[in-house]
Write a protein that holds these residues in place. Structure first.
Motif, PDB file in Angstrom:
ATOM      1  N   GLN A 294      14.696 107.299 103.300  1.00 21.99           N
ATOM      2  CA  GLN A 294      15.920 107.421 104.104  1.00 21.99           C
ATOM      3  C   GLN A 294      17.101 106.717 103.439  1.00 21.99           C
ATOM      4  N   TRP A 295      16.863 105.524 102.937  1.00 21.89           N
ATOM      5  CA  TRP A 295      17.939 104.700 102.394  1.00 21.89           C
ATOM      6  C   TRP A 295      18.071 104.782 100.881  1.00 21.89           C
ATOM      7  N   GLY A 296      17.083 105.375 100.208  1.00 15.12           N
ATOM      8  CA  GLY A 296      17.141 105.459  98.754  1.00 15.12           C
ATOM      9  C   GLY A 296      17.042 104.100  98.084  1.00 15.12           C
ATOM     10  N   ARG A 297      16.414 103.148  98.762  1.00 16.10           N
ATOM     11  CA  ARG A 297      16.261 101.789  98.233  1.00 16.10           C
ATOM     12  C   ARG A 297      14.858 101.295  98.573  1.00 16.10           C
ATOM     13  N   LYS A 298      14.351 100.362  97.805  1.00 14.65           N
ATOM     14  CA  LYS A 298      13.081  99.700  98.143  1.00 14.65           C
ATOM     15  C   LYS A 298      13.280  98.869  99.417  1.00 14.65           C
TER      16      LYS A 298
ATOM     17  N   THR B  57      12.209  96.061 100.048  1.00 13.20           N
ATOM     18  CA  THR B  57      12.474  94.654  99.691  1.00 13.20           C
ATOM     19  C   THR B  57      13.939  94.430  99.310  1.00 13.20           C
ATOM     20  N   GLU B  58      14.675  95.540  99.059  1.00 10.72           N
ATOM     21  CA  GLU B  58      16.094  95.433  98.697  1.00 10.72           C
ATOM     22  C   GLU B  58      17.015  95.689  99.896  1.00 10.72           C
ATOM     23  N   LEU B  59      16.418  96.105 101.014  1.00  9.69           N
ATOM     24  CA  LEU B  59      17.220  96.410 102.202  1.00  9.69           C
ATOM     25  C   LEU B  59      17.313  95.170 103.094  1.00  9.69           C
ATOM     26  N   PRO B  60      18.469  94.967 103.749  1.00  8.43           N
ATOM     27  CA  PRO B  60      18.609  93.782 104.600  1.00  8.43           C
ATOM     28  C   PRO B  60      17.696  93.831 105.818  1.00  8.43           C
ATOM     29  N   ALA B  61      17.246  92.658 106.247  1.00 13.61           N
ATOM     30  CA  ALA B  61      16.323  92.566 107.385  1.00 13.61           C
ATOM     31  C   ALA B  61      16.935  93.119 108.670  1.00 13.61           C
ATOM     32  N   PHE B  62      18.292  92.998 108.813  1.00 17.54           N
ATOM     33  CA  PHE B  62      18.913  93.360 110.099  1.00 17.54           C
ATOM     34  C   PHE B  62      18.815  94.853 110.434  1.00 17.54           C
ATOM     35  N   ILE B  63      18.499  95.693 109.442  1.00 13.19           N
ATOM     36  CA  ILE B  63      18.370  97.135 109.733  1.00 13.19           C
ATOM     37  C   ILE B  63      17.296  97.355 110.803  1.00 13.19           C
ATOM     38  N   ILE B  64      16.220  96.557 110.726  1.00 14.42           N
ATOM     39  CA  ILE B  64      15.177  96.634 111.759  1.00 14.42           C
ATOM     40  C   ILE B  64      15.247  95.354 112.587  1.00 14.42           C
ATOM     41  N   LYS B  65      16.073  95.389 113.626  1.00 12.91           N
ATOM     42  CA  LYS B  65      16.182  94.204 114.493  1.00 12.91           C
ATOM     43  C   LYS B  65      14.910  94.051 115.320  1.00 12.91           C
ATOM     44  N   ARG B  66      14.414  95.210 115.760  1.00  9.43           N
ATOM     45  CA  ARG B  66      13.161  95.184 116.523  1.00  9.43           C
ATOM     46  C   ARG B  66      12.477  96.525 116.317  1.00  9.43           C
ATOM     47  N   LEU B  67      11.190  96.559 116.530  1.00  5.96           N
ATOM     48  CA  LEU B  67      10.448  97.816 116.458  1.00  5.96           C
ATOM     49  C   LEU B  67       9.768  97.995 117.807  1.00  5.96           C
ATOM     50  N   PRO B  68      10.203  98.966 118.581  1.00  3.34           N
ATOM     51  CA  PRO B  68       9.631  99.103 119.923  1.00  3.34           C
ATOM     52  C   PRO B  68       8.146  99.468 119.859  1.00  3.34           C
ATOM     53  N   LEU B  69       7.332  98.669 120.502  1.00  2.00           N
ATOM     54  CA  LEU B  69       5.898  98.947 120.631  1.00  2.00           C
ATOM     55  C   LEU B  69       5.635  99.254 122.093  1.00  2.00           C
TER      56      LEU B  69
ATOM     57  N   VAL C 169      11.170 129.430 111.794  1.00  2.00           N
ATOM     58  CA  VAL C 169      12.074 128.866 110.785  1.00  2.00           C
ATOM     59  C   VAL C 169      11.808 127.370 110.711  1.00  2.00           C
ATOM     60  N   ILE C 170      11.563 126.885 109.480  1.00  2.00           N
ATOM     61  CA  ILE C 170      11.372 125.449 109.296  1.00  2.00           C
ATOM     62  C   ILE C 170      12.472 124.900 108.378  1.00  2.00           C
ATOM     63  N   THR C 171      12.729 123.618 108.512  1.00  2.00           N
ATOM     64  CA  THR C 171      13.727 122.953 107.665  1.00  2.00           C
ATOM     65  C   THR C 171      13.136 121.654 107.142  1.00  2.00           C
ATOM     66  N   LYS C 172      13.179 121.492 105.824  1.00  2.00           N
ATOM     67  CA  LYS C 172      12.793 120.217 105.217  1.00  2.00           C
ATOM     68  C   LYS C 172      14.056 119.400 104.987  1.00  2.00           C
ATOM     69  N   GLU C 173      13.999 118.125 105.373  1.00  2.00           N
ATOM     70  CA  GLU C 173      15.160 117.225 105.227  1.00  2.00           C
ATOM     71  C   GLU C 173      14.928 116.257 104.073  1.00  2.00           C
ATOM     72  N   TYR C 174      15.836 116.320 103.110  1.00  2.00           N
ATOM     73  CA  TYR C 174      15.757 115.435 101.950  1.00  2.00           C
ATOM     74  C   TYR C 174      16.925 114.451 102.003  1.00  2.00           C
ATOM     75  N   PRO C 175      16.661 113.154 102.220  1.00  2.00           N
ATOM     76  CA  PRO C 175      17.762 112.190 102.169  1.00  2.00           C
ATOM     77  C   PRO C 175      18.275 112.076 100.738  1.00  2.00           C
ATOM     78  N   THR C 176      19.560 111.843 100.591  1.00  2.00           N
ATOM     79  CA  THR C 176      20.135 111.805  99.253  1.00  2.00           C
ATOM     80  C   THR C 176      21.336 110.866  99.209  1.00  2.00           C
ATOM     81  N   GLU C 177      21.659 110.415  98.009  1.00  2.00           N
ATOM     82  CA  GLU C 177      22.878 109.627  97.832  1.00  2.00           C
ATOM     83  C   GLU C 177      24.073 110.512  98.177  1.00  2.00           C
ATOM     84  N   TRP C 178      25.094 109.923  98.726  1.00  2.00           N
ATOM     85  CA  TRP C 178      26.283 110.689  99.076  1.00  2.00           C
ATOM     86  C   TRP C 178      27.293 110.638  97.929  1.00  2.00           C
ATOM     87  N   SER C 179      27.882 111.795  97.668  1.00  2.00           N
ATOM     88  CA  SER C 179      29.017 111.832  96.739  1.00  2.00           C
ATOM     89  C   SER C 179      30.071 112.717  97.383  1.00  2.00           C
ATOM     90  N   GLY C 180      31.253 112.737  96.826  1.00  2.00           N
ATOM     91  CA  GLY C 180      32.398 113.428  97.437  1.00  2.00           C
ATOM     92  C   GLY C 180      32.157 114.871  97.841  1.00  2.00           C
TER      93      GLY C 180
END
Length: 365
Positions: free
Chosen positions: A156-160, A162-174, A295-306
Protein backbone atom coordinates in the motif's frame (compact mmCIF):
# COMPACT_ATOMS: atom_id res chain seq x y z
CA UNK A 1 -21.52 37.62 -14.94
CA UNK A 2 -23.23 34.61 -16.45
CA UNK A 3 -22.95 32.30 -13.40
CA UNK A 4 -22.95 32.72 -9.64
CA UNK A 5 -20.56 29.77 -9.26
CA UNK A 6 -18.02 28.03 -11.46
CA UNK A 7 -17.47 24.61 -9.85
CA UNK A 8 -14.24 22.89 -10.86
CA UNK A 9 -14.67 19.13 -10.46
CA UNK A 10 -17.82 17.00 -10.77
CA UNK A 11 -17.08 14.70 -7.84
CA UNK A 12 -19.21 14.49 -4.71
CA UNK A 13 -18.14 17.81 -3.19
CA UNK A 14 -18.81 19.75 -6.41
CA UNK A 15 -22.11 17.94 -7.08
CA UNK A 16 -23.47 18.51 -3.55
CA UNK A 17 -22.41 22.17 -3.59
CA UNK A 18 -24.06 22.71 -6.99
CA UNK A 19 -27.28 21.04 -5.84
CA UNK A 20 -27.52 23.12 -2.67
CA UNK A 21 -26.64 26.34 -4.53
CA UNK A 22 -29.36 25.64 -7.12
CA UNK A 23 -31.91 25.21 -4.31
CA UNK A 24 -31.00 28.75 -3.24
CA UNK A 25 -31.65 30.06 -6.75
CA UNK A 26 -27.98 30.27 -7.74
CA UNK A 27 -26.79 29.57 -11.28
CA UNK A 28 -23.90 27.10 -11.46
CA UNK A 29 -21.60 25.74 -14.13
CA UNK A 30 -19.71 22.54 -13.34
CA UNK A 31 -16.62 21.63 -15.37
CA UNK A 32 -14.52 18.48 -15.23
CA UNK A 33 -11.46 17.37 -17.16
CA UNK A 34 -12.69 13.76 -17.32
CA UNK A 35 -15.18 12.56 -19.94
CA UNK A 36 -17.73 11.70 -17.23
CA UNK A 37 -19.39 13.12 -14.13
CA UNK A 38 -18.93 11.73 -10.61
CA UNK A 39 -15.18 11.92 -10.09
CA UNK A 40 -13.89 8.77 -8.43
CA UNK A 41 -17.35 7.38 -7.61
CA UNK A 42 -18.16 7.01 -11.34
CA UNK A 43 -19.40 3.57 -12.40
CA UNK A 44 -19.11 2.15 -15.91
CA UNK A 45 -21.68 -0.40 -17.00
CA UNK A 46 -20.09 -3.59 -18.37
CA UNK A 47 -22.20 -6.69 -19.09
CA UNK A 48 -25.01 -5.16 -17.02
CA UNK A 49 -22.66 -4.74 -14.02
CA UNK A 50 -21.85 -1.36 -12.44
CA UNK A 51 -18.05 -1.36 -12.36
CA UNK A 52 -16.43 0.95 -9.80
CA UNK A 53 -13.84 2.39 -12.18
CA UNK A 54 -11.68 4.01 -9.50
CA UNK A 55 -11.77 1.39 -6.76
CA UNK A 56 -14.41 0.12 -4.36
CA UNK A 57 -16.79 2.75 -3.04
CA UNK A 58 -18.83 1.46 -0.12
CA UNK A 59 -21.05 4.03 1.52
CA UNK A 60 -21.09 3.91 5.33
CA UNK A 61 -22.02 6.46 7.98
CA UNK A 62 -23.47 6.85 11.45
CA UNK A 63 -25.02 10.17 10.47
CA UNK A 64 -28.73 9.67 9.76
CA UNK A 65 -28.98 13.12 8.17
CA UNK A 66 -26.34 12.20 5.56
CA UNK A 67 -27.90 8.76 5.01
CA UNK A 68 -31.34 10.30 4.45
CA UNK A 69 -29.80 12.92 2.17
CA UNK A 70 -28.22 10.41 -0.24
CA UNK A 71 -31.28 8.14 -0.13
CA UNK A 72 -33.30 11.13 -1.29
CA UNK A 73 -31.65 10.75 -4.72
CA UNK A 74 -31.35 6.97 -5.02
CA UNK A 75 -32.31 4.02 -2.85
CA UNK A 76 -29.37 2.21 -1.26
CA UNK A 77 -29.22 -1.57 -0.91
CA UNK A 78 -28.23 -3.58 2.18
CA UNK A 79 -24.66 -4.41 1.05
CA UNK A 80 -22.41 -5.07 4.05
CA UNK A 81 -18.66 -4.97 3.53
CA UNK A 82 -17.17 -8.29 4.70
CA UNK A 83 -13.78 -8.67 2.99
CA UNK A 84 -11.76 -11.86 2.93
CA UNK A 85 -7.96 -11.97 3.11
CA UNK A 86 -5.95 -14.41 1.00
CA UNK A 87 -2.48 -15.14 2.40
CA UNK A 88 -0.58 -17.75 0.34
CA UNK A 89 -3.91 -19.45 -0.50
CA UNK A 90 -5.11 -19.51 3.10
CA UNK A 91 -8.36 -17.55 3.62
CA UNK A 92 -9.13 -15.36 6.63
CA UNK A 93 -12.13 -13.23 7.52
CA UNK A 94 -11.73 -9.49 8.07
CA UNK A 95 -11.84 -7.41 10.18
CA UNK A 96 -9.87 -9.37 12.80
CA UNK A 97 -12.60 -11.24 14.68
CA UNK A 98 -13.39 -14.63 16.23
CA UNK A 99 -13.65 -16.19 12.75
CA UNK A 100 -10.11 -14.94 11.99
CA UNK A 101 -8.76 -16.21 15.32
CA UNK A 102 -10.34 -19.63 14.75
CA UNK A 103 -8.80 -19.76 11.26
CA UNK A 104 -5.37 -18.83 12.70
CA UNK A 105 -5.25 -20.81 15.93
CA UNK A 106 -8.42 -22.97 16.12
CA UNK A 107 -9.47 -21.09 19.27
CA UNK A 108 -13.21 -21.05 19.91
CA UNK A 109 -13.70 -18.60 22.77
CA UNK A 110 -12.80 -14.92 23.24
CA UNK A 111 -10.80 -15.88 26.34
CA UNK A 112 -8.61 -18.29 24.35
CA UNK A 113 -8.09 -15.73 21.56
CA UNK A 114 -7.11 -12.98 24.01
CA UNK A 115 -4.65 -15.34 25.69
CA UNK A 116 -2.89 -16.17 22.40
CA UNK A 117 -2.63 -12.49 21.43
CA UNK A 118 -1.39 -11.46 24.88
CA UNK A 119 1.28 -14.20 24.83
CA UNK A 120 2.50 -13.17 21.35
CA UNK A 121 2.62 -9.50 22.34
CA UNK A 122 4.60 -10.46 25.46
CA UNK A 123 7.07 -12.50 23.37
CA UNK A 124 7.69 -9.53 21.07
CA UNK A 125 8.41 -7.36 24.10
CA UNK A 126 8.21 -3.99 22.32
CA UNK A 127 7.63 -1.20 24.84
CA UNK A 128 8.25 1.96 22.75
CA UNK A 129 7.41 1.23 19.10
CA UNK A 130 9.69 3.18 16.74
CA UNK A 131 8.04 2.18 13.45
CA UNK A 132 4.90 0.62 12.03
CA UNK A 133 6.20 -2.94 12.33
CA UNK A 134 6.98 -2.57 16.03
CA UNK A 135 3.68 -0.80 16.62
CA UNK A 136 1.65 -3.58 14.97
CA UNK A 137 3.59 -6.34 16.75
CA UNK A 138 3.01 -4.62 20.09
CA UNK A 139 -0.74 -4.55 19.41
CA UNK A 140 -1.51 -7.96 17.85
CA UNK A 141 1.62 -10.15 17.94
CA UNK A 142 3.46 -11.97 15.16
CA UNK A 143 0.80 -14.17 13.46
CA UNK A 144 -1.75 -11.48 12.59
CA UNK A 145 1.04 -9.08 11.70
CA UNK A 146 2.93 -11.48 9.42
CA UNK A 147 -0.09 -12.92 7.62
CA UNK A 148 -2.56 -10.06 7.46
CA UNK A 149 -0.77 -6.72 7.93
CA UNK A 150 2.88 -6.68 6.85
CA UNK A 151 2.71 -7.48 3.10
CA UNK A 152 -0.51 -5.56 2.49
CA UNK A 153 0.73 -2.42 4.26
CA UNK A 154 4.13 -2.48 2.54
CA UNK A 155 2.44 -2.76 -0.88
CA UNK A 156 0.00 0.00 0.00
CA UNK A 157 2.70 2.47 1.00
CA UNK A 158 5.56 1.27 -1.21
CA UNK A 159 7.84 1.22 1.85
CA UNK A 160 9.09 -1.39 4.31
CA UNK A 161 7.04 -1.51 7.50
CA UNK A 162 10.22 -0.72 9.46
CA UNK A 163 10.52 2.55 7.48
CA UNK A 164 6.92 3.65 8.08
CA UNK A 165 6.02 5.77 11.13
CA UNK A 166 4.30 4.01 14.04
CA UNK A 167 1.41 6.53 14.07
CA UNK A 168 -0.07 5.11 10.83
CA UNK A 169 -1.43 2.26 12.98
CA UNK A 170 -2.69 3.98 16.11
CA UNK A 171 -4.78 0.96 16.97
CA UNK A 172 -5.85 -2.28 15.34
CA UNK A 173 -9.46 -3.14 16.12
CA UNK A 174 -9.80 -6.68 17.46
CA UNK A 175 -13.34 -8.03 17.70
CA UNK A 176 -14.02 -10.87 20.04
CA UNK A 177 -17.30 -11.73 18.29
CA UNK A 178 -18.06 -13.75 15.16
CA UNK A 179 -18.87 -10.62 13.14
CA UNK A 180 -17.41 -10.04 9.64
CA UNK A 181 -19.04 -6.63 9.13
CA UNK A 182 -16.05 -4.41 8.35
CA UNK A 183 -17.56 -1.08 9.31
CA UNK A 184 -19.03 -0.21 12.69
CA UNK A 185 -21.36 2.37 11.12
CA UNK A 186 -25.10 1.99 11.53
CA UNK A 187 -25.89 2.72 7.87
CA UNK A 188 -24.13 1.18 4.89
CA UNK A 189 -24.92 0.12 1.36
CA UNK A 190 -24.48 0.76 -2.35
CA UNK A 191 -26.87 2.83 -4.53
CA UNK A 192 -29.20 0.47 -6.38
CA UNK A 193 -28.16 0.98 -10.01
CA UNK A 194 -24.77 2.48 -9.12
CA UNK A 195 -23.31 5.79 -7.99
CA UNK A 196 -24.06 7.54 -11.28
CA UNK A 197 -27.71 7.68 -10.16
CA UNK A 198 -26.67 9.62 -7.06
CA UNK A 199 -24.50 12.07 -8.99
CA UNK A 200 -27.04 12.53 -11.79
CA UNK A 201 -29.71 13.20 -9.17
CA UNK A 202 -27.57 15.85 -7.50
CA UNK A 203 -26.76 17.52 -10.82
CA UNK A 204 -30.27 17.41 -12.31
CA UNK A 205 -30.93 20.74 -14.04
CA UNK A 206 -27.34 22.03 -13.60
CA UNK A 207 -25.16 22.91 -16.58
CA UNK A 208 -22.09 20.68 -16.91
CA UNK A 209 -19.17 20.68 -19.34
CA UNK A 210 -16.88 17.66 -19.58
CA UNK A 211 -13.30 17.32 -20.86
CA UNK A 212 -12.55 20.91 -19.88
CA UNK A 213 -9.10 21.54 -18.43
CA UNK A 214 -9.46 24.40 -15.95
CA UNK A 215 -5.76 25.22 -16.08
CA UNK A 216 -5.69 25.63 -19.88
CA UNK A 217 -8.21 28.51 -19.75
CA UNK A 218 -8.07 29.48 -16.08
CA UNK A 219 -8.52 33.25 -16.49
CA UNK A 220 -11.30 32.96 -19.04
CA UNK A 221 -13.19 30.32 -17.07
CA UNK A 222 -12.89 32.23 -13.80
CA UNK A 223 -14.31 35.31 -15.53
CA UNK A 224 -17.57 33.41 -16.20
CA UNK A 225 -18.69 33.43 -12.57
CA UNK A 226 -18.83 35.58 -9.46
CA UNK A 227 -17.09 32.90 -7.42
CA UNK A 228 -15.09 29.72 -8.00
CA UNK A 229 -15.53 26.46 -6.09
CA UNK A 230 -12.33 24.46 -6.59
CA UNK A 231 -12.11 20.74 -5.78
CA UNK A 232 -8.80 19.90 -7.46
CA UNK A 233 -5.26 19.92 -6.07
CA UNK A 234 -4.73 23.08 -4.02
CA UNK A 235 -0.98 23.17 -4.81
CA UNK A 236 -1.74 23.07 -8.55
CA UNK A 237 -4.19 25.97 -8.16
CA UNK A 238 -1.37 28.07 -6.73
CA UNK A 239 1.10 26.89 -9.36
CA UNK A 240 3.10 24.86 -6.82
CA UNK A 241 4.65 27.99 -5.33
CA UNK A 242 5.45 26.26 -2.01
CA UNK A 243 6.30 22.92 -3.61
CA UNK A 244 4.27 19.85 -4.60
CA UNK A 245 2.13 17.87 -2.20
CA UNK A 246 2.63 14.10 -2.38
CA UNK A 247 0.14 11.26 -2.84
CA UNK A 248 -0.05 7.52 -3.29
CA UNK A 249 -1.74 6.34 -6.45
CA UNK A 250 -3.40 3.19 -7.77
CA UNK A 251 -3.43 1.34 -11.07
CA UNK A 252 -6.55 -0.67 -11.89
CA UNK A 253 -6.63 -3.69 -14.17
CA UNK A 254 -10.23 -4.52 -15.13
CA UNK A 255 -11.10 -7.92 -16.66
CA UNK A 256 -14.40 -9.28 -17.95
CA UNK A 257 -14.60 -13.03 -17.35
CA UNK A 258 -16.89 -15.55 -19.02
CA UNK A 259 -18.11 -17.03 -15.74
CA UNK A 260 -20.87 -16.24 -13.28
CA UNK A 261 -18.81 -15.98 -10.10
CA UNK A 262 -15.05 -15.58 -9.78
CA UNK A 263 -14.36 -15.27 -6.05
CA UNK A 264 -17.71 -15.31 -4.24
CA UNK A 265 -17.11 -11.95 -2.52
CA UNK A 266 -16.92 -8.31 -3.57
CA UNK A 267 -13.52 -7.72 -1.93
CA UNK A 268 -10.63 -10.17 -1.44
CA UNK A 269 -7.38 -8.72 -0.05
CA UNK A 270 -4.08 -10.32 -1.06
CA UNK A 271 -1.81 -9.88 1.94
CA UNK A 272 1.35 -11.72 0.80
CA UNK A 273 4.09 -9.38 -0.41
CA UNK A 274 4.94 -11.48 -3.49
CA UNK A 275 1.48 -10.80 -5.04
CA UNK A 276 1.84 -7.31 -6.61
CA UNK A 277 -1.80 -6.23 -6.18
CA UNK A 278 -3.47 -5.50 -2.83
CA UNK A 279 -6.94 -6.75 -3.65
CA UNK A 280 -9.35 -8.07 -6.25
CA UNK A 281 -12.83 -6.59 -6.51
CA UNK A 282 -15.71 -8.51 -8.07
CA UNK A 283 -18.21 -5.77 -8.80
CA UNK A 284 -21.43 -7.74 -9.27
CA UNK A 285 -21.40 -8.71 -5.57
CA UNK A 286 -21.81 -5.05 -4.53
CA UNK A 287 -25.34 -5.27 -5.95
CA UNK A 288 -26.01 -9.02 -5.55
CA UNK A 289 -25.82 -9.46 -9.33
CA UNK A 290 -26.81 -12.65 -11.16
CA UNK A 291 -25.40 -11.75 -14.60
CA UNK A 292 -23.94 -14.52 -16.78
CA UNK A 293 -20.49 -12.86 -16.82
CA UNK A 294 -18.45 -11.12 -14.16
CA UNK A 295 -16.01 -8.19 -14.00
CA UNK A 296 -13.02 -8.19 -11.67
CA UNK A 297 -10.51 -5.44 -10.89
CA UNK A 298 -7.00 -5.89 -9.54
CA UNK A 299 -5.69 -2.91 -7.56
CA UNK A 300 -1.99 -2.14 -7.77
CA UNK A 301 -0.72 0.57 -5.39
CA UNK A 302 1.89 2.76 -7.02
CA UNK A 303 4.04 5.83 -6.50
CA UNK A 304 2.26 8.98 -7.59
CA UNK A 305 3.60 11.21 -10.32
CA UNK A 306 2.04 14.18 -12.12
CA UNK A 307 0.36 12.08 -14.83
CA UNK A 308 -1.25 9.63 -12.39
CA UNK A 309 -4.44 10.14 -10.41
CA UNK A 310 -3.72 11.33 -6.84
CA UNK A 311 -5.65 9.07 -4.42
CA UNK A 312 -4.21 9.10 -0.92
CA UNK A 313 -2.63 12.23 0.57
CA UNK A 314 0.62 11.44 2.39
CA UNK A 315 -0.06 13.43 5.56
CA UNK A 316 3.46 13.37 6.96
CA UNK A 317 5.12 16.38 8.61
CA UNK A 318 6.67 17.75 5.40
CA UNK A 319 3.46 17.61 3.36
CA UNK A 320 1.31 18.95 6.18
CA UNK A 321 3.63 21.96 6.55
CA UNK A 322 3.39 22.68 2.81
CA UNK A 323 -0.40 22.32 2.90
CA UNK A 324 -0.65 24.75 5.84
CA UNK A 325 1.01 27.42 3.67
CA UNK A 326 -1.44 26.82 0.81
CA UNK A 327 -4.37 26.86 3.24
CA UNK A 328 -3.25 30.25 4.59
CA UNK A 329 -3.04 31.54 1.03
CA UNK A 330 -6.52 30.19 0.19
CA UNK A 331 -8.05 32.02 3.15
CA UNK A 332 -7.06 35.35 1.62
CA UNK A 333 -8.80 34.57 -1.68
CA UNK A 334 -12.44 34.76 -2.70
CA UNK A 335 -12.38 31.07 -3.68
CA UNK A 336 -14.09 28.11 -2.03
CA UNK A 337 -11.83 25.08 -1.69
CA UNK A 338 -13.37 21.72 -0.85
CA UNK A 339 -12.93 17.97 -1.11
CA UNK A 340 -10.11 15.46 -0.76
CA UNK A 341 -7.55 17.20 -3.00
CA UNK A 342 -8.33 20.81 -2.11
CA UNK A 343 -8.34 20.05 1.64
CA UNK A 344 -5.48 17.51 1.36
CA UNK A 345 -7.09 14.92 3.58
CA UNK A 346 -8.38 11.40 3.17
CA UNK A 347 -12.15 11.60 3.11
CA UNK A 348 -14.76 8.87 3.04
CA UNK A 349 -17.78 9.68 0.87
CA UNK A 350 -20.06 10.63 3.75
CA UNK A 351 -17.36 12.99 5.05
CA UNK A 352 -17.05 14.75 1.67
CA UNK A 353 -20.83 15.21 1.56
CA UNK A 354 -20.88 16.49 5.15
CA UNK A 355 -18.05 18.92 4.35
CA UNK A 356 -19.90 20.28 1.30
CA UNK A 357 -23.17 20.65 3.22
CA UNK A 358 -21.38 22.44 6.09
CA UNK A 359 -19.77 24.83 3.59
CA UNK A 360 -23.15 25.52 1.96
CA UNK A 361 -24.84 26.12 5.32
CA UNK A 362 -22.17 28.69 6.17
CA UNK A 363 -22.55 30.48 2.81
CA UNK A 364 -26.32 30.28 2.19
CA UNK A 365 -27.79 30.64 5.70
Amino acid sequence: MKYDYLIVGAGLFGAVFAHEAKKKGKKCLIIDKRPHLGGNVYCEEVEGINVHKYGAHIFHTNDKTIWDYVNGFVEFNRYTNSPVANYKNELYNLPFNMNTFYQLWKVKTPEEAKAVIAEQVREVGVKNPKNLEEQALSLVGKDIYKKLIKGYTEKQWGRKATELPAFIIKRLPLRFTFDNNYFNDKYQGIPIGGYNKLVNGLLDGIETRLEVDFFKDKTELMSLANQVVFTGKIDEFYDYRYGKLEYRSLDFKHETLDMENYQGNAVVNYTASEIPYTRILEHKHFEFGTQKKTVITKEYPTEWSGNKEPYYPINDTRNNEIFTKYKALSEQDNIIFGGRLAEYKYYDMHQVIASALAKCKKIFN
